[in-house]
Design an enzyme around this catalytic site. Structure first.
Site, short mmCIF file in Angstrom:
data_model
loop_
_atom_site.label_atom_id
_atom_site.label_comp_id
_atom_site.label_asym_id
_atom_site.label_seq_id
_atom_site.Cartn_x
_atom_site.Cartn_y
_atom_site.Cartn_z
N HIS A 29 11.79 -4.18 28.11
CA HIS A 29 11.73 -5.38 27.26
C HIS A 29 10.33 -5.94 27.07
CE1 HIS A 29 15.94 -5.13 26.99
NE2 HIS A 29 16.32 -6.04 27.87
N GLU A 46 23.11 -5.96 21.29
CA GLU A 46 21.72 -5.92 20.86
C GLU A 46 21.50 -4.76 19.89
OE1 GLU A 46 19.35 -5.78 24.62
OE2 GLU A 46 21.37 -5.90 25.46
N HIS A 75 18.58 -10.77 22.30
CA HIS A 75 19.35 -10.49 23.50
C HIS A 75 20.39 -11.60 23.75
CE1 HIS A 75 20.10 -9.06 27.60
NE2 HIS A 75 19.26 -8.06 27.40
#
Length: 324
Positions: free
Chosen positions: A96, A291, A166
């Site tokens: 991420h 996502e 997210h």
């Protein structure tokens, strides 16, 4: 600079967005009885997302993810013979966007209206060891019962980019978890992984993993520990419906559309967030994240849809979260 919350609202939907991490903090819709329900997991106040306890939870509740959503194996990739080493922040891998990804940045407001918002961020060359200065723009707009998110980015050097959000959904926030929710996916394929890193092959979904018809999440959670898998689509960059989530107690049905080639479905096995909205504690399976994104570790799989952005090109992707 303190984070600010902007509220988008029409007759059907209300969405709260923080300038910290372009974060979706609240999403309010109505259930079958007309009761307003906030279907997003999140914190009570904008500054709560900056607390050490929340950051340590690694939850990324509702935040934008960048430069690269999901995992890159061992944090390594190569562009034109130059090797890059990113932060290792998830086991042996990069996750991420690194230690201080886009989710932890204060975004600039480009435009703000009653039902739309544009946020921008300039990621300098070398930030989190990624090459190139990346200019990012994210547009949020309400369209009847749907929230549309448009991602755009340009770079002055070749770099890999995979932008996503997210959000964790619980369509019945009176319940402690999402095990009663039913999920439908418009695909029967997902990436085969080893420690959540793709090996380059695909699996045909069967049994607990088959959501081609609506199925309760109870089965895959009870028998397999839940999902943290990237389901793949042959949409050739076209905007298609990917997923539907439904709760029979509230009667709320969420759908996800995108032109990304994948959607990561994570049922929140490791959620552990204290002092969230209304003083709640989010434990395992308190929400399910949907996502839309490019496939994980794509920089190391040339056979995957490319995530390489080059100067002169514009990164453009769209995800829609809607209700019906």
């Amino acid at each position: 600079m303190k984070p600010q919350i902007y509220i988008l609202k029409n007759t059907h939907l209300e969405v709260h967005i923080s300038t910290l991490g372009a974060t979706l903090t609240r999403m309010l819709t109505k259930d079958l009885q007309g009761k307003v329900v906030d279907v997003l997991l999140g914190m009570e106040k904008a500054e709560d997302y900056e607390s050490p306890e929340y950051i340590a939870s690694g939850a990324y509740l509702g935040a934008i993810i960048g430069r690269y959503g999901n995992r890159i194996a061992r944090g390594r990739f190569e562009i034109d013979g130059v090797k890059y080493q990113l932060a290792i922040n998830n086991g042996e891998n990069h996750l991420h966007g690194g230690l201080c990804g886009f989710d932890k940045k204060i975004w600039n407001v480009g435009q703000a209206g009653t039902d739309s918002l544009t946020l921008t961020y300039c990621s300098p060359d070398g930030e989190e060891a990624y090459p190139g200065t990346l200019q990012v723009k994210v547009g949020f707009s309400l369209q009847e019962k749907a929230l549309r998110i448009d991602y755009e980015a340009v770079t002055d050097k070749k770099c890999f980019v995979n932008l996503t959000h997210h959000p964790y959904f619980n369509l019945n926030p009176e319940a402690a978890d999402i095990k009663r929710h039913t999920l439908k996916l418009y695909t029967d394929r997902y990436l085969k992984t080893d420690d959540l890193i793709p090996d380059g092959t695909f699996v045909t979904a069967t049994g607990d993993y088959d959501f081609t018809s609506p199925a309760s999440l109870q089965g895959v959670i009870g028998n397999q520990g839940g999902l943290d898998d990237c389901f793949v689509f042959n949409n050739s960059g076209k905007l298609i419906r990917m997923a539907e989530l439904f709760d029979d107690q509230t009667g709320i049905k969420l759908y996800v559309c995108s032109d990304y080639p994948g959607v990561q479905v994570y049922t929140g096995k490791f959620l552990n967030v204290k002092q969230a909205k209304d003083g709640k504690q989010y434990g395992p399976y308190a929400g399910v994240a949907l996502e839309a994104q490019f496939w994980p570790d794509s920089p190391n799989h040339p056979e995957f849809p490319s995530t390489l952005l080059v100067p002169g090109e514009i990164y453009r992707k769209t995800t829609i979260y809607g209700f019906e």
